[in-house]
Scaffold this active site. Structure first.
Site, mmCIF file in Angstrom:
data_model
loop_
_atom_site.group_PDB
_atom_site.id
_atom_site.type_symbol
_atom_site.label_atom_id
_atom_site.label_comp_id
_atom_site.label_asym_id
_atom_site.label_seq_id
_atom_site.Cartn_x
_atom_site.Cartn_y
_atom_site.Cartn_z
ATOM 1 N N GLU A 34 12.010 -3.967 12.420
ATOM 2 C CA GLU A 34 13.054 -3.908 11.329
ATOM 3 C C GLU A 34 14.686 -4.061 11.576
ATOM 4 O OE1 GLU A 34 10.424 -1.128 12.039
ATOM 5 O OE2 GLU A 34 9.641 -1.482 10.077
ATOM 6 N N ASP A 56 0.446 -1.336 0.481
ATOM 7 C CA ASP A 56 0.355 -0.051 0.368
ATOM 8 C C ASP A 56 0.566 1.153 -0.234
ATOM 9 O OD1 ASP A 56 -1.009 -0.038 3.626
ATOM 10 O OD2 ASP A 56 0.871 -0.334 2.187
#
Lengths: 335, 336
Positions: B282, B197
């Site tokens: 991350e 997205d």
């Protein structure tokens, strides 16, 4: 000896004539070759151009240009073709945090469509440098306009007041620009499509709309509180109604992204515009279409309106709480 | 009489000879110049070129339809390092729209290999058809998320880490596939995690192509701010400009970094840790791969925003749901 003299005489007569004939024959061919080489050179240089749209350069030597498309994927935008109608995509846009992102991904989509002319109309007092720079960088064939919606017409915050249709003034300006630019030459083949900057368009959609004679229609996903809204098409391939829940008795119960109009029709009905005042929610499209066409004239596309090729996606408003009152991030960085 | 005749004949001959000589000279001069032959060769030439143009168009259409049958393979080995884009995706209303507009962006990037990993126990026909028609070089994988890690209806999006199993599956496939390639661990390539997205400009892919270890850049509209970015001084990353928990080892979004293929292959154990606390996903991957001063800043020393963390609204289906309760829902055979 007389015989020798005769021979010499005959040779002297025949020689220049044969030379003349052979030379003349050759000279008739080489200019032909020279002309063709020149034109094809011109054509190749033309195809790499990203020129601002000019309707005047129509006939010229373009007829002799060969459309050479090799690595289609990496040549953007595709070279202009003489055999395809131009699609004029009218996009109203306004400044907000996601504007650059929306326009970037819309441009990435439009860069695949041949013979496309993007008419971007900003809702602003002046054309912003963000949009100007973006348009230049894409290399698309574009026209950059702007007109500010008067304050009392603007949508306040997020409230979707249906009495104030967003983007109307901008779309009308684009229609007026088209009528002023293409006034003289009515033989231009073009299609007009209203594309909002947050929707999603498949490339197939643009090829479907290219064959529009008057007004063509197709289904749109995620509108009217449904998976998709679509026109009702009978066995003869004619539109006879609308498959919607929200007010299916509107003259044209269709979303802005669900139809395209032939440019000739726009030019031939110069009084047809989107109605600005007193338009009930959902009737904006009808306000234009009822001036242009009747239900029976509609051309259904997308396999008789059974395929969904455009999605009315909406982008979330980003939560910027960490910016605080003074703005945490450097305002010079453009997003 | 005879001599006079002869004389006359002689002069006639001489005259004739001069005339033809002049004509010859004139013709020779004509050779060098272009003649205005527009009248007699234009119509034929025009038809020839028009037909050639039509032929090209038809050939191109054939080529395009052939490309949909198999993923586009570059006949000539390009010297550009391949960008491997790993995209986890899951079925929801806007999935097809998101993947289509993502593929439209990727189609502009040369030497890109799209690795799509579905959160599903099997490959869905929607994604399969989409990938075939996209014209991209792709790999279609699938890996379902464990039930306890899956977000339930009504859960806020940040409650559980998303896409972990899918990204790890993408890494696993990549390592397996690349190990078999010539060059072994020394291959050129870049790995990028692209959610379906977000919005990507075309420049970001060119920025990341030269990654030697791990490169970083700003991401727009994330972390509750207009953008988050690494702060660069003297060409090196010294800290991170973020509004939320800047003390994380790598306080960046998934879209803000790319890893070189060499590094991925050299560290076969490096993957995303689904058990990591919120926002540390991350970091869980990058910690084992690189230190902060080894990071390569891109996008003009991290001063330009070339990727945006956009999110798409969930479409309102009130009327659809009401209709379905009555048994009058829209045709489910029509794919949306």
């Amino acid at each position: 000896m007389p015989k020798r003299r005769d021979i010499v005489a005959i040779v002297l007569i025949v020689l220049p004539w044969t030379l003349l004939i052979t030379v003349w024959h050759q000279s008739a061919i080489t200019p032909l070759l020279a002309a063709r080489k020149d034109d094809s050179r011109d054509g190749r240089s033309n195809s790499r151009n990203t020129f601002a749209f000019k309707e005047s350069c129509s006939v010229q030597n373009r007829d002799i240009v060969e459309v050479v498309r090799t690595e289609y994927v990496y040549s953007r935008p595709p070279p202009w073709s003489d055999y395809l109608s131009t699609i004029h995509v009218i996009t109203p846009t306004y400044s907000r945090p996601v504007q650059k992102a929306e326009l970037t991904r819309l441009a990435n989509t439009l860069l695949h469509v041949p013979n496309l002319h993007w008419i971007l109309v900003e809702d602003s007092q002046r054309r912003t440098s963000l949009v100007s720079r973006l348009l230049l960088e894409t290399g698309l064939n574009y026209t950059h306009l702007n007109v500010e919606t008067p304050r009392n017409y603007k949508v306040r915050g997020d409230t979707r007041d249906p009495r104030i249709p967003r983007g109307t003034i901008q779309r009308n300006l684009a229609l007026r620009w088209l009528r002023e630019t293409f006034r003289v030459n009515n033989s231009q083949s073009g299609i007009v499509y209203f594309a909002d900057d947050d929707n999603t368009y498949s490339l197939e959609l643009f090829e479907e709309m290219r064959s529009t004679q008057k007004v063509s229609v197709w289904p749109v996903a995620f509108v009217g509180g449904l998976r998709y809204e679509s026109p009702k098409v009978n066995k003869l391939g004619k539109v006879y109604g609308w498959k919607t829940v929200f007010d299916p008795h509107r003259p044209f119960a269709i979303d802005m992204a669900g139809f395209a109009v032939n440019l000739r029709l726009i030019l031939s009905k110069p009084q047809a515009y989107f109605k600005l005042r007193g338009v009930k929610g959902g009737y904006q499209e009808s306000s234009l279409l009822k001036e242009l066409v009747t239900l029976s004239d509609l051309e259904p596309k997308a396999a008789n309106c059974t395929k969904v090729l455009v999605w009315h996606t909406r982008t979330e408003k980003p939560v910027l709480i960490n910016e605080g009152k003074k703005g945490f991030t450097d305002s010079n960085v453009e997003i | 009489m005879a001599t006079r005749m002869k004389l006359k004949l002689k002069t006639v001959f001489v005259l004739y000879f001069m005339v033809s000589l002049l004509g010859l000279v004139y013709a020779l001069m004509q050779l060098g110049q272009r003649c205005d032959c527009t009248e007699h060769d234009m119509p034929k030439d025009r038809t020839i070129s028009r037909l050639r143009g039509e032929l090209h168009r038809l050939q191109e259409q054939i080529r395009k339809s052939e490309a949909t049958k198999q993923p586009q393979k570059q006949a000539t080995k390009s010297s550009l390092p391949t960008i491997f884009v790993i995209t986890p995706t899951y079925a929801r209303l806007v999935q097809k729209a998101e993947l289509i507009r993502l593929s439209q962006t990727f189609l502009h990037v040369p030497q890109l290999h799209w690795i799509v990993v579905e959160d599903s126990p099997h490959k869905t026909p929607l994604v399969t058809d989409l990938l075939v028609k996209s014209g991209l070089t792709y790999t279609h994988l699938h890996m379902p998320t464990a039930k306890d890690r899956k977000l339930q209806e009504g859960d806020p999006s940040w409650l559980k880490p998303r896409g972990v199993e899918q990204r790890n599956e993408g890494l696993r496939w990549l390592r397996e596939d690349r190990r078999a390639q010539p060059g072994g661990d020394n291959q050129q390539g870049v790995v990028y995690f692209a959610d379906d997205d977000n919005t990507y400009s075309l420049q970001i892919f060119e920025e990341m192509r030269g990654t030697q270890r791990v490169s970083v850049w700003p991401v727009g509209l994330v972390g509750g701010m207009k953008y988050e970015r690494p702060v660069v001084e003297g060409g090196k990353v010294v800290r991170f400009h973020t509004g939320w928990r800047p003390s994380r080892p790598f306080p960046m979004d998934m879209a803000g970094f790319a890893v070189s293929l060499k590094l991925v292959l050299a560290n076969p154990e490096a993957c995303f840790d689904g058990e990591a606390p919120m926002g540390f996903l991350e970091s869980s991957f990058l910690q084992g791969l690189v230190t902060m001063d080894e990071l390569e800043p891109k996008a003009a020393n991290c001063s330009k925003v070339l990727v945006w963390h956009t999110r798409t609204e969930k479409p309102k289906m009130k009327r659809e749901e009401a209709l379905q309760a009555q048994g009058l829902g829209s045709d489910p055979a029509v794919e949306v």
